[in-house]
Design an enzyme around this catalytic site. Structure first.
Site, PDB file in Angstrom:
ATOM      1  N   SER A 613       0.846  -1.183   0.000  1.00 31.69           N
ATOM      2  CA  SER A 613       0.000   0.000   0.000  1.00 31.69           C
ATOM      3  C   SER A 613       0.892   1.247   0.000  1.00 31.69           C
ATOM      4  CB  SER A 613      -0.955  -0.036   1.195  1.00 31.69           C
ATOM      5  OG  SER A 613      -1.971   0.921   1.052  1.00 31.69           O
ATOM      6  N   ASP A 693      -8.659  -5.240  -5.982  1.00 27.38           N
ATOM      7  CA  ASP A 693      -8.256  -4.116  -5.137  1.00 27.38           C
ATOM      8  C   ASP A 693      -8.857  -2.854  -5.727  1.00 27.38           C
ATOM      9  OD1 ASP A 693      -7.066  -2.157  -3.643  1.00 27.38           O
ATOM     10  OD2 ASP A 693      -5.011  -2.845  -3.954  1.00 27.38           O
ATOM     11  N   HIS A 725      -6.961  -5.719  -1.684  1.00 28.79           N
ATOM     12  CA  HIS A 725      -5.808  -4.898  -1.302  1.00 28.79           C
ATOM     13  C   HIS A 725      -4.762  -5.717  -0.554  1.00 28.79           C
ATOM     14  CE1 HIS A 725      -3.897  -1.049  -0.986  1.00 28.79           C
ATOM     15  NE2 HIS A 725      -3.923  -1.019   0.338  1.00 28.79           N
TER      16      HIS A 725
END
Length: 749
Positions: A613, A693, A725
């Site tokens: 991320s 995601d 994600h």
């Protein structure tokens, strides 16, 4: 077990990521005491009429390699003798969750073992579980109030189409399945969120009446055919005060249909309260309770309402800044009698997480501080706060209060603990005394004298030293069994002169200090960068980014908690705004410099950086700023900040972090976008992303991989068609870890 590393001098089997993946996970949100003092008077168990509790409910999740499934069952443990029983039989691939006490003999829980998620019942003494409800839709987030030996009220949430009943929603779903086209016309946001597209349904709160004709049979409960909707808007969470019948719900603000898009760029959530009618009474058809919003004046997020023991006050968490999802949660109190709201003036700079009441003026809460999730007690009036549990990460807790002599009370504190060297288990502190002093506004905490001392970190509180472990779901001596090295707090100066940055530092498995001092061997370094960015690498056992993965593979590990990280004060968290690649990048580089200087046995020519991320963003950013790393790994990373705003779902996030819109502040988005520095990229990079995601879409990874390949940089792209994600499925996790470790080994060994 995998093959031992050459030069390994540790005792025990080699720890491997697959050991972690197949670990038992003690989970299920919050452990649940049987609170006899919260039941109505006729259901007080004779064995604990003073309100003490002997049993704790919790859930256990295991994974199975052959079927690539996870299975969750419910267990119960005695806080008296540590006896642990498997309450429900695991059904492969199914999930038993959300256990709640109906009374001292019966437990209700949610299970999808029959195909849909319904409410089941089981006797504490054991036996077969029996299904209670057969509602048209999946049920979640249950609470229950027993009103007599033959009547009870069940609260639950179901996802319904606005304006439709659960049955009508089911009929609508069936008609949708028959449609030959699969088109959806959207006129408001959000189109999708996290890993699924918006189907227009909302989680509404319902009341269901339970009855039984045989009061002597603990599992003879049945539900009526009807369900009563209590609130005509989406419920995020709620609390239920059983004796008074009051309900407090956390919801998105009630908006007209044309204003629903605001949920994509506003963080506001409100708390509403109402009173529930007994099961023997009914509202008129279609009538809803009289709901009152107690947080209408706050445009920011309010959440996690908890009633005081007497039901006169609600404690809840409250943010101050609208549009900022990582603002500090203050602790606030709403008084029903005065209709006034006050903030508890906590004397520590932390963001409040879980809340529980101990007394009418003592609140127990958890909060992250210095990369540990700690448990505190505070006086609700003065805000004087004392730590109860300081060490490691204590992600959930519950208390059981009992009354002592006049002016005193005591409680048992059970909490779910993990660390960088141990998976989750339940722990307990017995008989913590809360003494209300007549001459002081502050309650004091004392502990029993004769207790087994738990040897923990040097900063353990006196109360914490009395803690004992209730469960050992992954066996005894986990760290010793797998030869895991302890994690060290490593502080060094970062981007701001005179300001220390926290890191976790782990020695590699097989490390020989004498050999290193003699300069006979150099060890590679893995720098693990957390996501968020307003997050933190905690002293916790993580099932995706576990630092032991890399230490056990023979790497020294450095995990910086750079500017923007949580748990080091709100100003530190806020400092990353408009500075994504600024101070955090400098913090990481200076942390690497410092650890190399203080540990000369680390090979400065063989360093890798990896993260997910925001951590994935940072690896792309690093590639454009320096070539000091031998290789990089980017999981679900942001590649283009402009594109991120226009493709993500929660627009409040980039709007806050980049202080505006890309059409108003293009220079900020441009300044911190890795795509602007692709011409500098040189470092071999492994790119990883999931197709589902919708927070950071996978075109970020495809774009980065295009750039790497076109520039002739050694690179690979690992794509998961069924992940979001993060990687959650067991065998996908195995592939993820194997691919990452193979990539590191290729360039670092």
């Amino acid at each position: 077990k995998t093959k031992q590393m050459e030069g390994n001098k540790s005792v025990g089997d080699r720890w491997d990521p697959e050991d972690m993946i197949w670990n038992t996970v003690v989970s299920g949100g919050h452990p649940a005491f049987f609170f006899s003092h919260q039941q109505s008077s006729h259901s007080l168990p004779s064995s604990s009429a003073d309100g003490s509790s002997q049993y704790v409910l919790y859930t256990v999740t295991t994974a199975k390699r052959q079927s690539n499934t996870k299975t969750t069952h419910i267990a119960v443990t005695s806080v008296v003798d540590n006896t642990t029983l498997q309450l429900t039989n695991p059904v492969e691939g199914k999930r038993d969750s959300n256990p709640v006490w109906l009374d001292e003999t019966t437990v209700l829980f949610v299970s999808n073992r029959s195909g849909t998620a319904q409410v089941w019942q089981i006797a504490l003494r054991g036996g077969e579980a029996r299904q209670i409800t057969s509602l048209p839709l999946d049920v979640s987030d249950i609470r229950v109030r027993k009103e007599s030996e033959t009547s009870a009220t069940l609260l639950c949430c179901m996802h319904v189409k606005p304006g439709k009943s659960p049955k009508e929603t089911t009929e609508f779903d069936k008609s949708e399945e028959k449609r030959l086209d699969k088109a959806t016309l959207y006129t408001t946001l959000m189109v999708r969120q996290f890993d699924s597209f918006n189907d227009g349904k909302q989680s509404h709160l319902f009341a269901v009446t339970l009855t039984r004709t045989d009061a002597s049979n603990p599992v003879a409960w049945q539900h009526s055919d009807s369900d009563t909707k209590l609130l005509d808007t989406s419920v995020i969470g709620y609390d239920f005060h059983q004796s008074s019948g009051q309900i407090a719900v956390e919801v998105f603000p009630v908006r007209a249909a044309e204003d629903k898009s605001r949920e994509a760029w506003e963080t506001n959530q409100d708390i509403y309260v109402a009173k529930l009618l007994p099961a023997t009474q009914q509202w008129d058809d279609g009538q809803l309770p009289d709901w009152v919003c107690i947080t209408a004046d706050n445009p920011a997020r309010d959440s996690s309402p908890r009633f005081s023991p007497d039901g006169d006050v609600i404690a809840y968490r409250s943010m101050a800044r609208a549009g900022y999802e990582s603002d500090k949660y203050a602790l606030k109190l709403y008084n029903f009698a005065t209709k006034a709201t006050v903030a508890v003036p906590l004397d520590i700079d932390v963001s409040v997480e879980t809340i529980r009441w101990a007394l009418s003026d003592v609140i127990i809460f958890s909060a992250a501080e210095h990369a540990r999730l700690r448990i505190y007690a505070t006086n609700a009036s003065s805000g004087v706060t004392v730590p109860l549990i300081r060490c490691h990460s204590n992600t959930a807790f519950d208390i059981s209060l009992s009354r002592g002599s006049e002016g005193t009370s005591k409680f048992k504190l059970v909490f779910l603990r993990s660390s960088l060297t141990a998976p989750h288990d339940l722990w307990i502190c017995d008989d913590v005394a809360v003494v209300r002093l007549p001459t002081s506004t502050t309650s004091q905490l004392s502990i029993p004298l004769a207790k087994t001392i738990y040897e923990s970190d040097s900063d353990a509180t006196d109360i914490e030293k009395t803690a004992r472990r209730l469960t050992a779901s992954n066996g005894e001596n986990y760290a010793q069994r797998y030869g895991l090295n302890g994690a060290q707090d490593y502080w060094c100066e970062g981007a701001v002169a005179g300001q220390q940055i926290h890191n976790w530092f782990l020695l590699p498995r097989g490390f020989d200090g004498d050999e290193a001092t003699a300069g006979k061997k150099k060890w590679p370094l893995a720098v693990v960068i957390h996501g968020g960015p307003q997050g933190c690498t905690m002293d916790a056992f993580h099932y995706r980014w576990n630092l032991q993965t890399y230490a056990s593979a023979g790497y020294a590990v450095l995990a910086p908690n750079f500017h923007g990280s949580s748990s080091f004060g709100q100003d530190f968290t806020d400092s990353i705004r408009e500075d994504w690649g600024g101070k955090p990048f400098v913090d990481i580089m200076k942390s690497v410099d410092s650890v190399l200087a203080s540990h000369p046995w680390i090979d400065s020519a063989h360093i890798a950086a990896l993260g997910g991320s925001y951590g994935g963003y940072m690896t792309y950013w690093i590639n454009g700023q320096t070539d000091r790393f031998k290789c990089l790994v980017s999981h679900a990373g942001l590649f283009d900040t402009h594109h991120f705003f226009f493709s993500t779902e929660e627009l409040f996030f980039p709007t806050w972090d980049f202080a505006g819109f890309p059409w108003d502040k293009p220079e900020v988005y441009d300044k911190w976008s890795p795509v602007r520095y692709v011409q500098n990229w040189k470092t071999p990079t492994l790119v990883i992303h999931g197709a589902k995601d919708y927070r950071v879409v996978d075109t970020n990874a495809i774009g980065a991989f295009n750039a790497l390949q076109r520039r002739g940089i050694p690179s690979a792209f690992l794509h998961f068609a069924d992940e979001s994600h993060w990687v959650a499925k067991p065998m996908n996790s195995v592939v993820w870890h194997k691919t990452v470790l193979d990539w590191l080994a290729k360039y670092l060994h």
